[in-house]
Design a protein around this motif. Sequence first.
Motif, PDB file in Angstrom:
ATOM      1  N   ALA A  49       0.836  -1.206   0.000  1.00 12.25           N
ATOM      2  CA  ALA A  49       0.000   0.000   0.000  1.00 12.25           C
ATOM      3  C   ALA A  49       0.869   1.253   0.000  1.00 12.25           C
ATOM      4  N   LEU A  50       1.966   1.239   0.755  1.00 14.43           N
ATOM      5  CA  LEU A  50       2.860   2.399   0.756  1.00 14.43           C
ATOM      6  C   LEU A  50       3.600   2.530  -0.567  1.00 14.43           C
ATOM      7  N   ASP A  51       3.886   1.424  -1.238  1.00 15.46           N
ATOM      8  CA  ASP A  51       4.437   1.504  -2.591  1.00 15.46           C
ATOM      9  C   ASP A  51       3.461   2.214  -3.524  1.00 15.46           C
ATOM     10  N   ARG A  52       2.168   1.886  -3.408  1.00 14.85           N
ATOM     11  CA  ARG A  52       1.159   2.557  -4.232  1.00 14.85           C
ATOM     12  C   ARG A  52       1.092   4.048  -3.890  1.00 14.85           C
ATOM     13  N   LEU A  53       1.206   4.361  -2.610  1.00 14.97           N
ATOM     14  CA  LEU A  53       1.175   5.761  -2.183  1.00 14.97           C
ATOM     15  C   LEU A  53       2.342   6.537  -2.787  1.00 14.97           C
TER      16      LEU A  53
END
Length: 255
Positions: free
Chosen positions: A199-203
């Motif tokens: 999810a933080l990669d997507r962010l």
Amino acid sequence: MDLSWEELDWERLGHGVGRRRLPGWDATAALVAGAGRALLFDTGACLREGVELRTQAQRLLGHRVTHVALSHPHFDHVLGAAAFAGAEVFGARGAGRVLRRDADALYADAVRHGLPEHDAAEAVDTLVVPRREVSGACTLDLGGGREVVLVDAGPAHTGQDLVALVPGEVPVVLCGDLVEESGEPQAGPDAFPSHWPAALDRLLALGGERARYVPGHGAVVDAAFVRAQRDRLAERARRRGADPGAARGGVPGVS
């Protein structure tokens, strides 16, 4: 605008973009202004906080909040939503179902963390759930060339994590509790720890290296901070070797 953001204890994040760090749990509520329309991202922990946010937004902008986005279904981010009658309310896919199902748990969690029982009961009795649920991404046109992109970025902190990108020369990303600066990210029984790094990669892909990342709790951070938090969460997930959030549902928790 007759008042500056700072006069009402708001932090200016960019042109027409600001946020309040609310007392109690240091939760962020962010405001994005367009031409006659405005988005509030998170609404505080009770109706009293929601009313204060609504009143301040109208004083700053000269018009009402027309759109509300709820970052995730925890009490300190959603229980002020009923103060925004007539606003279009957005959440990540499934947020409405979780809020309806777990209203009693929201009340119990709010009281357990120190919200007065009357305030918790009042907010839960008038609980507002998203009527617009985001799967993938959607773009809101707030007028005057102002757009906001809402993205279903989870599961991570919960199963329903919504973030917002405010494009600009220096983009602003409203992260909810996917990012925390005032402490380590909190993973309650409704979290998905092994999914959180992705999810933080997507962010990071959404905001890029130049963006200002606005946590659900704490000071504004940069991409390097988000990347470091992502690496710590990945290491934590590797050590645990399992994802309890994926194996069971959960009761919403603070943060």
